[in-house]
Scaffold this active site. Structure first.
Site, PDB file in Angstrom:
ATOM      1  N   HIS A   1      -0.891  -5.838   5.969  1.00  8.89           N
ATOM      2  CA  HIS A   1      -1.772  -5.779   4.780  1.00  8.89           C
ATOM      3  C   HIS A   1      -0.993  -6.010   3.493  1.00  8.89           C
ATOM      4  CE1 HIS A   1      -5.290  -4.565   7.053  1.00  8.89           C
ATOM      5  NE2 HIS A   1      -4.360  -4.085   7.870  1.00  8.89           N
TER       6      HIS A   1
ATOM      7  N   TRP B   1       0.873  -1.179   0.000  1.00 10.92           N
ATOM      8  CA  TRP B   1       0.000   0.000   0.000  1.00 10.92           C
ATOM      9  C   TRP B   1       0.910   1.229   0.000  1.00 10.92           C
ATOM     10  CZ3 TRP B   1      -5.321  -0.261  -0.255  1.00 10.92           C
ATOM     11  CH2 TRP B   1      -5.988   0.979  -0.171  1.00 10.92           C
TER      12      TRP B   1
ATOM     13  N   GLU C   1      -8.551  -9.865   1.153  1.00 12.89           N
ATOM     14  CA  GLU C   1      -8.115  -9.019   0.031  1.00 12.89           C
ATOM     15  C   GLU C   1      -6.870  -9.607  -0.647  1.00 12.89           C
ATOM     16  OE1 GLU C   1      -9.596  -4.721   1.858  1.00 12.89           O
ATOM     17  OE2 GLU C   1      -7.699  -5.527   2.571  1.00 12.89           O
TER      18      GLU C   1
ATOM     19  N   HIS D   1     -15.795  -1.260   3.935  1.00 19.53           N
ATOM     20  CA  HIS D   1     -15.202  -1.854   5.136  1.00 19.53           C
ATOM     21  C   HIS D   1     -16.169  -1.709   6.332  1.00 19.53           C
ATOM     22  CE1 HIS D   1     -11.298  -1.604   2.980  1.00 19.53           C
ATOM     23  NE2 HIS D   1     -10.825  -2.434   3.870  1.00 19.53           N
TER      24      HIS D   1
ATOM     25  N   ASP E   1      -8.422  -8.545   6.718  1.00 22.90           N
ATOM     26  CA  ASP E   1      -8.540  -7.359   7.563  1.00 22.90           C
ATOM     27  C   ASP E   1      -9.293  -7.781   8.815  1.00 22.90           C
ATOM     28  OD1 ASP E   1      -7.595  -5.885   5.412  1.00 22.90           O
ATOM     29  OD2 ASP E   1      -9.424  -4.681   5.162  1.00 22.90           O
TER      30      ASP E   1
ATOM     31  N   HIS F   1      -4.338 -11.160   2.167  1.00 22.43           N
ATOM     32  CA  HIS F   1      -4.440 -10.953   3.614  1.00 22.43           C
ATOM     33  C   HIS F   1      -5.879 -10.720   4.065  1.00 22.43           C
ATOM     34  CE1 HIS F   1      -4.570  -6.771   2.183  1.00 22.43           C
ATOM     35  NE2 HIS F   1      -5.200  -6.509   3.318  1.00 22.43           N
TER      36      HIS F   1
ATOM     37  N   HIS G   1      -8.842  -3.033  12.150  1.00 24.04           N
ATOM     38  CA  HIS G   1      -8.159  -2.239  11.120  1.00 24.04           C
ATOM     39  C   HIS G   1      -8.844  -0.884  10.898  1.00 24.04           C
ATOM     40  CE1 HIS G   1      -5.937  -1.369   7.484  1.00 24.04           C
ATOM     41  NE2 HIS G   1      -6.902  -1.664   6.660  1.00 24.04           N
TER      42      HIS G   1
HETATM   43  N1  LIG Z   1      -1.999  -0.571   4.520  1.00 23.58           N
HETATM   44  C1  LIG Z   1      -2.555   0.652   4.522  1.00 23.58           C
HETATM   45  C2  LIG Z   1      -1.790   1.757   4.876  1.00 23.58           C
HETATM   46  C3  LIG Z   1      -2.363   3.013   4.906  1.00 23.58           C
HETATM   47  C4  LIG Z   1      -3.671   3.151   4.592  1.00 23.58           C
HETATM   48  C5  LIG Z   1      -4.449   2.102   4.226  1.00 23.58           C
HETATM   49  C6  LIG Z   1      -3.909   0.839   4.199  1.00 23.58           C
HETATM   50  C7  LIG Z   1      -4.718  -0.326   3.827  1.00 23.58           C
HETATM   51  O1  LIG Z   1      -4.258  -1.417   3.880  1.00 23.58           O
HETATM   52  C8  LIG Z   1      -6.120  -0.099   3.399  1.00 23.58           C
HETATM   53  C9  LIG Z   1      -6.743  -1.250   2.658  1.00 23.58           C
HETATM   54  N2  LIG Z   1      -8.120  -0.964   2.471  1.00 23.58           N
HETATM   55  C10 LIG Z   1      -6.676  -2.551   3.353  1.00 23.58           C
HETATM   56  O2  LIG Z   1      -7.436  -2.723   4.247  1.00 23.58           O
HETATM   57  O3  LIG Z   1      -5.924  -3.437   2.979  1.00 23.58           O
HETATM   58 ZN   LIG Z   2      -9.134  -3.564   3.605  1.00 23.05          ZN
HETATM   59 ZN   LIG Z   3      -6.173  -5.001   4.210  1.00 24.64          ZN
END
Ligand SMILES: Nc1ccccc1C(=O)C[C@H](N)C(=O)O
Ligand SMILES: [Zn+2]
Ligand SMILES: [Zn+2]
Length: 209
Positions: A47, A17, A170, A158, A53, A51, A57
């Site tokens: 993440h 990410w 995810e 989410h 959530d 993976h 999270h």
């Molecule tokens: N790792 C991150 C770092 C910063 C902000 C968001 C994420 C996420 O992982 C969001 C994603 N919707 C997630 O659940 O995997």
């Molecule tokens: Zn997510």
């Molecule tokens: Zn995630």
């Protein structure tokens, strides 16, 4: 029995990410150094790749990884092909027969190069959560890095899933997977207090004689 591996390969090329910790594995202690064994070390975001959530999270009061019910991650699953759709609507799913599936995995085919983080991904109407609830589906899986738009801060999908007591998987790899029903196994690591965990996800296909 046929096992389809639907997990991302983890190495230093996998796209994290934006701004998050890159994945790294290295041999920290070689057999030569230790005199007996090779010992590795991993550095990772929770993440990364394929993976789950945990509700924690996105919700301070939500369940953490070590508290998650394992029944969610060994389940009958249906794979639905939604490739080409920018928005996955509840309406478009109304004719789908989900039978006794407890997990639904959406094959969007929209994240083809896993070494590049996507700018834009297909999104879900929150009504899809009601569709899951009506059918007794507890887990939503996607072949995308998120169940919400990449730039989303309010994370409607989410939160709708969390509120409904549904769970999130995810980063699946569904390129080779045909629509149909399978057994899904995707167990998180037992990391105390964690917000998410990489999983080894597989689909078991029942071969009938
Ligand atoms: N790792 C991150 C770092 C910063 C902000 C968001 C994420 C996420 O992982 C969001 C994603 N919707 C997630 O659940 O995997
Ligand atoms: Zn997510
Ligand atoms: Zn995630």
């Amino acid at each position: 029995m046929k096992i389809h591996d639907i997990s991302m390969l983890l190495n230093s090329d996998v796209a994290e990410w934006p701004g998050d910790t890159p994945f790294q594995f290295q041999l920290n202690w070689t057999k030569q150094q230790s005199g007996s064994v090779n010992v590795g070390q991993i550095t990772t975001s929770t993440h990364i790749g394929t993976h789950i959530d945990a509700p924690f999270h996105f919700n301070e009061q939500g369940k953490k990884v070590h508290e998650l019910p394992l029944e969610n991650y060994i389940v009958d699953a249906i794979v639905i092909d939604v490739s080409g759709q920018d928005v996955i609507s509840r309406e478009s799913l109304k004719e789908v027969l989900t039978g006794k599936a407890k997990a639904v995995l959406f094959r969007t085919n929209a994240w083809n190069k896993r070494v590049i983080f996507p700018d834009e991904i297909p999104v879900f109407e929150v009504g899809v959560v009601e569709w899951m609830v009506e059918r007794g589906i507890v887990l939503l899986g996607v072949d995308l890095p998120s169940v919400d738009a990449i730039t989303s801060k309010d994370l409607p999908m989410h939160h709708a899933l969390g509120t409904a007591g549904r769970y999130i998987l995810e980063g699946l790899v569904l390129d080779e997977i045909k629509e149909g029903t399978y057994q899904l196994i995707a167990l998180p690591l037992k990391i105390e207090g964690a917000d998410g965990s990489p999983v080894r996800a597989v689909l078991v296909e029942q071969v009938h004689f």
